[in-house]
Structure formats: C-alpha cells, structure tokens
Design an enzyme around this catalytic site. Structure first.
Site, PDB file in Angstrom:
ATOM      1  N   ASP A  38       7.530 -11.688 -56.664  1.00 21.37           N
ATOM      2  CA  ASP A  38       7.050 -11.896 -58.027  1.00 21.37           C
ATOM      3  C   ASP A  38       7.518 -13.232 -58.603  1.00 21.37           C
ATOM      4  O   ASP A  38       7.563 -13.407 -59.803  1.00 21.37           O
ATOM      5  CB  ASP A  38       7.459 -10.721 -58.922  1.00 21.37           C
ATOM      6  CG  ASP A  38       8.952 -10.708 -59.184  1.00 21.37           C
ATOM      7  OD1 ASP A  38       9.682 -11.398 -58.440  1.00 21.37           O
ATOM      8  OD2 ASP A  38       9.378 -10.011 -60.123  1.00 21.37           O
ATOM      9  N   HIS A 242      -4.506 -31.580 -40.911  1.00 17.85           N
ATOM     10  CA  HIS A 242      -3.838 -31.025 -42.091  1.00 17.85           C
ATOM     11  C   HIS A 242      -2.421 -30.555 -41.782  1.00 17.85           C
ATOM     12  O   HIS A 242      -1.927 -29.602 -42.366  1.00 17.85           O
ATOM     13  CB  HIS A 242      -4.679 -29.897 -42.708  1.00 17.85           C
ATOM     14  CG  HIS A 242      -5.873 -30.418 -43.448  1.00 17.85           C
ATOM     15  ND1 HIS A 242      -6.883 -29.624 -43.913  1.00 17.85           N
ATOM     16  CD2 HIS A 242      -6.217 -31.673 -43.803  1.00 17.85           C
ATOM     17  CE1 HIS A 242      -7.798 -30.373 -44.519  1.00 17.85           C
ATOM     18  NE2 HIS A 242      -7.411 -31.619 -44.454  1.00 17.85           N
ATOM     19  N   ASP A 259       0.515 -39.030 -45.575  1.00 21.24           N
ATOM     20  CA  ASP A 259      -0.622 -38.806 -46.474  1.00 21.24           C
ATOM     21  C   ASP A 259      -0.083 -38.033 -47.667  1.00 21.24           C
ATOM     22  O   ASP A 259       0.331 -36.884 -47.528  1.00 21.24           O
ATOM     23  CB  ASP A 259      -1.710 -38.014 -45.731  1.00 21.24           C
ATOM     24  CG  ASP A 259      -2.982 -37.828 -46.573  1.00 21.24           C
ATOM     25  OD1 ASP A 259      -2.948 -38.086 -47.788  1.00 21.24           O
ATOM     26  OD2 ASP A 259      -4.010 -37.419 -45.983  1.00 21.24           O
ATOM     27  N   ASP A 270      -4.321 -40.183 -53.801  1.00 22.76           N
ATOM     28  CA  ASP A 270      -4.387 -39.687 -52.420  1.00 22.76           C
ATOM     29  C   ASP A 270      -4.327 -40.906 -51.497  1.00 22.76           C
ATOM     30  O   ASP A 270      -5.303 -41.637 -51.383  1.00 22.76           O
ATOM     31  CB  ASP A 270      -5.706 -38.914 -52.252  1.00 22.76           C
ATOM     32  CG  ASP A 270      -5.830 -38.242 -50.889  1.00 22.76           C
ATOM     33  OD1 ASP A 270      -4.891 -38.345 -50.083  1.00 22.76           O
ATOM     34  OD2 ASP A 270      -6.885 -37.624 -50.644  1.00 22.76           O
ATOM     35  N   HIS A 349     -13.715 -37.086 -39.086  1.00 21.30           N
ATOM     36  CA  HIS A 349     -13.917 -36.731 -40.499  1.00 21.30           C
ATOM     37  C   HIS A 349     -14.701 -37.809 -41.235  1.00 21.30           C
ATOM     38  O   HIS A 349     -14.969 -38.884 -40.709  1.00 21.30           O
ATOM     39  CB  HIS A 349     -12.576 -36.434 -41.186  1.00 21.30           C
ATOM     40  CG  HIS A 349     -11.585 -37.563 -41.169  1.00 21.30           C
ATOM     41  ND1 HIS A 349     -11.690 -38.667 -41.971  1.00 21.30           N
ATOM     42  CD2 HIS A 349     -10.460 -37.749 -40.438  1.00 21.30           C
ATOM     43  CE1 HIS A 349     -10.669 -39.473 -41.759  1.00 21.30           C
ATOM     44  NE2 HIS A 349      -9.907 -38.954 -40.818  1.00 21.30           N
ATOM     45  N   HIS A 353     -14.003 -39.010 -50.055  1.00 23.04           N
ATOM     46  CA  HIS A 353     -14.293 -37.863 -50.919  1.00 23.04           C
ATOM     47  C   HIS A 353     -14.049 -38.309 -52.347  1.00 23.04           C
ATOM     48  O   HIS A 353     -13.330 -39.278 -52.603  1.00 23.04           O
ATOM     49  CB  HIS A 353     -13.447 -36.640 -50.542  1.00 23.04           C
ATOM     50  CG  HIS A 353     -11.954 -36.871 -50.526  1.00 23.04           C
ATOM     51  ND1 HIS A 353     -11.199 -36.881 -51.662  1.00 23.04           N
ATOM     52  CD2 HIS A 353     -11.098 -37.093 -49.506  1.00 23.04           C
ATOM     53  CE1 HIS A 353      -9.922 -37.097 -51.342  1.00 23.04           C
ATOM     54  NE2 HIS A 353      -9.831 -37.240 -50.034  1.00 23.04           N
ATOM     55  N   HIS A 360      -9.866 -33.155 -53.696  1.00 26.03           N
ATOM     56  CA  HIS A 360     -11.251 -33.208 -53.233  1.00 26.03           C
ATOM     57  C   HIS A 360     -12.085 -32.834 -54.450  1.00 26.03           C
ATOM     58  O   HIS A 360     -12.376 -31.667 -54.685  1.00 26.03           O
ATOM     59  CB  HIS A 360     -11.485 -32.249 -52.058  1.00 26.03           C
ATOM     60  CG  HIS A 360     -10.765 -32.685 -50.820  1.00 26.03           C
ATOM     61  ND1 HIS A 360     -10.698 -31.940 -49.677  1.00 26.03           N
ATOM     62  CD2 HIS A 360     -10.070 -33.826 -50.541  1.00 26.03           C
ATOM     63  CE1 HIS A 360      -9.997 -32.597 -48.762  1.00 26.03           C
ATOM     64  NE2 HIS A 360      -9.600 -33.735 -49.267  1.00 26.03           N
ATOM     65  N   GLU A 383     -10.849 -43.684 -46.325  1.00 21.85           N
ATOM     66  CA  GLU A 383      -9.791 -43.279 -45.409  1.00 21.85           C
ATOM     67  C   GLU A 383     -10.236 -43.222 -43.951  1.00 21.85           C
ATOM     68  O   GLU A 383     -10.306 -42.147 -43.355  1.00 21.85           O
ATOM     69  CB  GLU A 383      -9.187 -41.947 -45.838  1.00 21.85           C
ATOM     70  CG  GLU A 383     -10.183 -40.851 -46.201  1.00 21.85           C
ATOM     71  CD  GLU A 383      -9.469 -39.565 -46.621  1.00 21.85           C
ATOM     72  OE1 GLU A 383      -8.589 -39.116 -45.868  1.00 21.85           O
ATOM     73  OE2 GLU A 383      -9.798 -39.026 -47.695  1.00 21.85           O
ATOM     74  N   TYR A 387      -7.826 -40.802 -33.996  1.00 28.76           N
ATOM     75  CA  TYR A 387      -6.905 -39.749 -33.542  1.00 28.76           C
ATOM     76  C   TYR A 387      -7.074 -39.558 -32.040  1.00 28.76           C
ATOM     77  O   TYR A 387      -8.190 -39.317 -31.568  1.00 28.76           O
ATOM     78  CB  TYR A 387      -7.188 -38.436 -34.286  1.00 28.76           C
ATOM     79  CG  TYR A 387      -7.259 -38.657 -35.775  1.00 28.76           C
ATOM     80  CD1 TYR A 387      -6.110 -38.589 -36.565  1.00 28.76           C
ATOM     81  CD2 TYR A 387      -8.466 -38.989 -36.389  1.00 28.76           C
ATOM     82  CE1 TYR A 387      -6.169 -38.839 -37.928  1.00 28.76           C
ATOM     83  CE2 TYR A 387      -8.531 -39.248 -37.750  1.00 28.76           C
ATOM     84  CZ  TYR A 387      -7.387 -39.171 -38.520  1.00 28.76           C
ATOM     85  OH  TYR A 387      -7.450 -39.427 -39.863  1.00 28.76           O
ATOM     86  N   ARG A 405      -4.294 -43.218 -39.799  1.00 30.90           N
ATOM     87  CA  ARG A 405      -5.236 -43.171 -40.921  1.00 30.90           C
ATOM     88  C   ARG A 405      -4.700 -44.091 -42.004  1.00 30.90           C
ATOM     89  O   ARG A 405      -3.475 -44.190 -42.176  1.00 30.90           O
ATOM     90  CB  ARG A 405      -5.392 -41.736 -41.459  1.00 30.90           C
ATOM     91  CG  ARG A 405      -6.334 -41.621 -42.650  1.00 30.90           C
ATOM     92  CD  ARG A 405      -6.775 -40.175 -42.941  1.00 30.90           C
ATOM     93  NE  ARG A 405      -5.702 -39.302 -43.371  1.00 30.90           N
ATOM     94  CZ  ARG A 405      -5.169 -38.349 -42.634  1.00 30.90           C
ATOM     95  NH1 ARG A 405      -5.606 -38.131 -41.408  1.00 30.90           N
ATOM     96  NH2 ARG A 405      -4.184 -37.600 -43.102  1.00 30.90           N
ATOM     97  N   GLU A 407      -5.540 -44.835 -46.076  1.00 25.53           N
ATOM     98  CA  GLU A 407      -6.352 -44.289 -47.170  1.00 25.53           C
ATOM     99  C   GLU A 407      -6.007 -44.965 -48.495  1.00 25.53           C
ATOM    100  O   GLU A 407      -4.838 -45.110 -48.837  1.00 25.53           O
ATOM    101  CB  GLU A 407      -6.107 -42.778 -47.290  1.00 25.53           C
ATOM    102  CG  GLU A 407      -6.829 -42.135 -48.454  1.00 25.53           C
ATOM    103  CD  GLU A 407      -6.650 -40.621 -48.498  1.00 25.53           C
ATOM    104  OE1 GLU A 407      -5.655 -40.128 -47.937  1.00 25.53           O
ATOM    105  OE2 GLU A 407      -7.509 -39.950 -49.088  1.00 25.53           O
TER     106      GLU A 407
HETATM  107 ZN    ZN Z   1      -8.072 -37.964 -48.904  1.00 26.49          ZN
END
Ligand code: ZN
Length: 432
Positions: A38, A242, A259, A270, A349, A353, A360, A383, A387, A405, A407
């Site tokens: 809780d 992610h 990131d 971002d 990707h 965005h 996002h 970005e 990879y 990456r 960005e």
């Molecule tokens: Zn982003």
C-alpha cells in the site's frame, strides 16, 4: 529558477469547447498507483486533465460541455476530510476550487453519479476513454442511455462515444509559448545533468552509479524527477532497447548508452548519448559511432516546417544504410539495402516521436491526408541508432555487443528547427 509564463488553461478550454461543438468531454484524474502493498508512487497526473484544467491531484473529474449555454466547465472534486488530509495533504472545498480553476461549477465527487448523466445526456458525442475510471464508465453509460431516449423523443441526445484524443491530440502536438518555456527548461536541466554524469562513465563503475549522478542532477536543478525510467546500458545491454535494470558494471572496452530525461513542470526531455568507457574509440566501433552521428546530422537537417517525420526518418535511414555498407556489415549499394529494408536488422526503431507532457507524446504521425506536416511549435525527438546484438553481425564480429544511439529534442520554428539539447556534444569530450 527561471520565471515561467502561466499555462493558458482558459484559452485552451475555449478551443476545446469550440471544437466539441455539440458534444461533451469527460476527463477523470489518473488513479494513484501502488508499489507492491500500500505504498503509493509519487503521483503523476493524467496528461489530458492536466492539459485542459491544470488539475494535478488525484480524484477529480472534469466535464466540458460544448453544447451547453451554462455550466460549460464543471469539476467534481474530493470533499474536505480532516482524516484523509492528515495523510495526503490539504484539500480545497468546491467553492475555492471553482475560483482557482475558473470552473462554472464545482461539486463534491460523491455527487458525480447523480449529477453526471444529466450533464452529459444533452449533447450528441461524449468524448471519454471507456475504461479510464469505473465511476465515469457508469456515468457515461447512463448518459448514453438517457441520451438515446431523449433523441427518440426530441431528436437530439448523446448517442456517440469518441476518444478525447480526437480533440486534444491535435492541440497538444503544437506547443504554446508557455509549454515551450517548460520544455526548454527540461532540456537545459537534462543537458546539465548529463554533463555531471558523463565523467562517471569509467571502467568498473556500476551502471547504477551513472543513473544516480544523472537523476541527482535532475532533482538538484529543480526537476520533478526523471520523465521515464533512466537507461544506463553498458556493452551488449545497449542492444536491449528498453533495458533499465542498470545493474551491471561497466567493462573496460564497453560503449555505454545513456538514455534519460528530466521532467520539468510536467514536461519531458528525452536525451541519449553513447560514450566509450575508456574515453576513446577506434576501429569499426568508431565508424559505427560516426555513422550514427552522420545520421543525426542528416535527420536534424530534415527538421523544418513543411517537412514530415517520415522524411526525418528517411534521412537518418539513408545515412545508416550508407554507413552499414561502408563498414562492410551489409552488401551494397545503399539504395538496395534501403529498398530491401536490410538496415532494419541493425536500426529497428523509428527516428522520432512527439515529445511533451508525455515522453511519447500524443499526436498522429499520419492522418487522412498522408503524413502530418511539421509546423512551428511541434517538438519531436531525433534519435538514430545502430544495434549489433551478440551473434547478429558475422561479417564484422568486432561490432557485436554494441548499441549506439544519439537522441536530441527538436523544436520546429518558423526558420527551421531549434535543437533544444544542442548544449551536449554528440560525441564525447569536445567532439560535436
Ligand atoms: Zn526517445
């Protein structure tokens, strides 16, 4: 701290009510989220309710009635309750709420089930995201039932359910000056916190230590905290898009992908940078990093009014494909790689965005007329990345276990674009 212009809630509501025309909108507050038992997470308001009203606390329902002549903006809010206020802080009574939020009326939340359906039954379309709140689901169902009866008898009554995004997304995608001021501040804080944290990237340091340096940099500069789960991914961890466990130690030869973004005044930044643990990089991995930087430059050059997110992505993909051919990762020519989408094995990707209240952010990328045209006031990320997961690149095995990456956050302007995160070099040290 910088003086910020007030957010124009009244002006936004005037536009929302105008666009609702014969309809209405119901926006409930986001529920409190719990960790395990809780213990409550720090509260994150619902972006749509926040955008339309400025209400940032739990337990509220806003009703907007475009079809009505009176009570066009009604709030249902929690009542004063000494016991509850001891735990979660002071509440205002409905009269104070009405004054402070510029509502036409404010009622205790317990009256929602009784008053809500009557407020909504008169319009034609109710904009409400079914499932957002059990209480509101019931109110909207009852309003539609009454609306159908009313329509049968009087020719008008609520009978259509639509998504609030149909009205709000198009507004939220174009930022006003007060939003841009907050987003510049979120970007500035993020850039400065990266500057604090990048020297921490060294062999043997824990990913979590870099995370701590970044997030402490956010909070010390007045940010609400991270806008999303910070990613500090060393070596092959960076190939998991992610990854956010941030639980490994940085190896001596690792490239480290970071990131992260601060949230300021509920608006997100971002940013991603990828830096070598040892402060230098050569060979194929150097070429890969240079390729991503070329893709970044090409994509940023495509950010201009009248352009599209697809063009920005296309520019990045072309540079990525050329780089992959140059490194011998794939067989050329680059045009063929693009046509056969072979670059997607290493760049899976999108390049951009929307960015705003949500990382996002809401907003379409295509509509009925094709790709959405970029306009001054729109904010998007750029970005590009590459990879090379373990086992993915037999032609240049040296690249395997590397994710890169870069960005940045870009505001479209009348002249072209403002890179709000430009203060942070795309390379490391002094490299731009
Ligand atoms: Zn982003």
């Amino acid at each position: 701290m910088t003086e910020l212009p007030p957010l124009p809630f009244q002006a936004r509501r005037d536009i929302i009510l105008f666009r609702l025309a014969g309809g209405s909108m119901v926006l409930p507050a986001a529920p409190v989220q719990f960790m395990g038992g809780d213990s409550e997470y720090r509260y994150r308001p619902d972006s749509e309710l926040l955008y339309a009203t400025g209400w940032a606390a739990p337990s509220c329902v806003a009703v907007l009635r475009g079809f009505a002549d009176e009570d066009r903006f009604v709030l249902f809010v929690p009542e004063r309750d000494a016991k509850a206020e001891l735990w979660t802080g002071p509440r205002a009574d409905p009269e104070e709420v009405k004054e402070r939020f510029g509502a036409d009326a404010a009622h205790p939340l317990r009256e929602l089930a009784e008053k809500g359906p009557g407020l909504l039954a008169g319009g034609d379309t109710i904009h409400y995201r079914l499932g957002a709140s059990a209480g509101c689901d019931g109110v909207v169902r009852e309003a539609l039932r009454r609306g159908r009866l009313r329509r049968a008898r009087k020719g008008a009554g609520a009978h259509v359910l639509a998504d609030p995004g149909a009205v709000l997304d198009e507004m939220r995608v174009r930022k006003d000056d007060a939003e841009i001021a907050r987003m510049r501040e979120a970007a500035r804080i993020t850039v400065d916190a990266f500057r604090d944290a990048l020297p921490e990237v060294r062999p043997g340091v824990g990913e979590w230590e870099v995370e701590a340096a970044l997030e402490s940099g956010f909070r010390r500069r007045g940010a609400g905290g991270p806008a999303f789960a910070t990613i500090v991914a060393a070596g092959a961890n960076a190939c998991t898009l992610h990854y956010s466990a941030n639980g490994s130690r940085i190896g001596p030869d690792d490239l480290v992908l970071i990131d992260a973004g601060a949230e300021f005044g509920w608006y997100a930044a971002d940013v991603t940078r990828t830096v070598p643990a040892r402060g230098r990089l050569d060979g194929a991995r150097r070429e890969a990093h240079d390729t991503v930087r070329r893709a970044r430059r090409a994509a940023l050059a495509a950010c201009r009014p009248g352009g599209t997110v697809e063009e920005v992505h296309g520019a990045a993909c072309r540079a990525i494909a050329e780089g992959l051919v140059g490194m011998g990762v794939v067989e050329g020519p680059a045009g063929e790689v693009l046509a056969e989408k072979r670059h997607q094995a290493f760049y899976p990707h999108q390049t951009s965005h929307w960015l705003g209240l949500d990382t996002h952010d809401s907003g379409l990328y295509r509509d009925g007329d094709g790709p959405v045209r970029l306009e001054p006031g729109m904010v998007l990320t750029v970005e590009p990345g590459l990879y090379f997961a373990p086992g993915s690149c037999p032609r240049v095995p040296e690249l395997e276990g590397t994710g890169i990456r870069i960005e940045d956050d870009v505001l479209i302007t009348d002249e072209g674009a403002e890179v709000m995160t430009e203060g942070l070099p795309a390379g490391w040290g002094t490299e731009g």
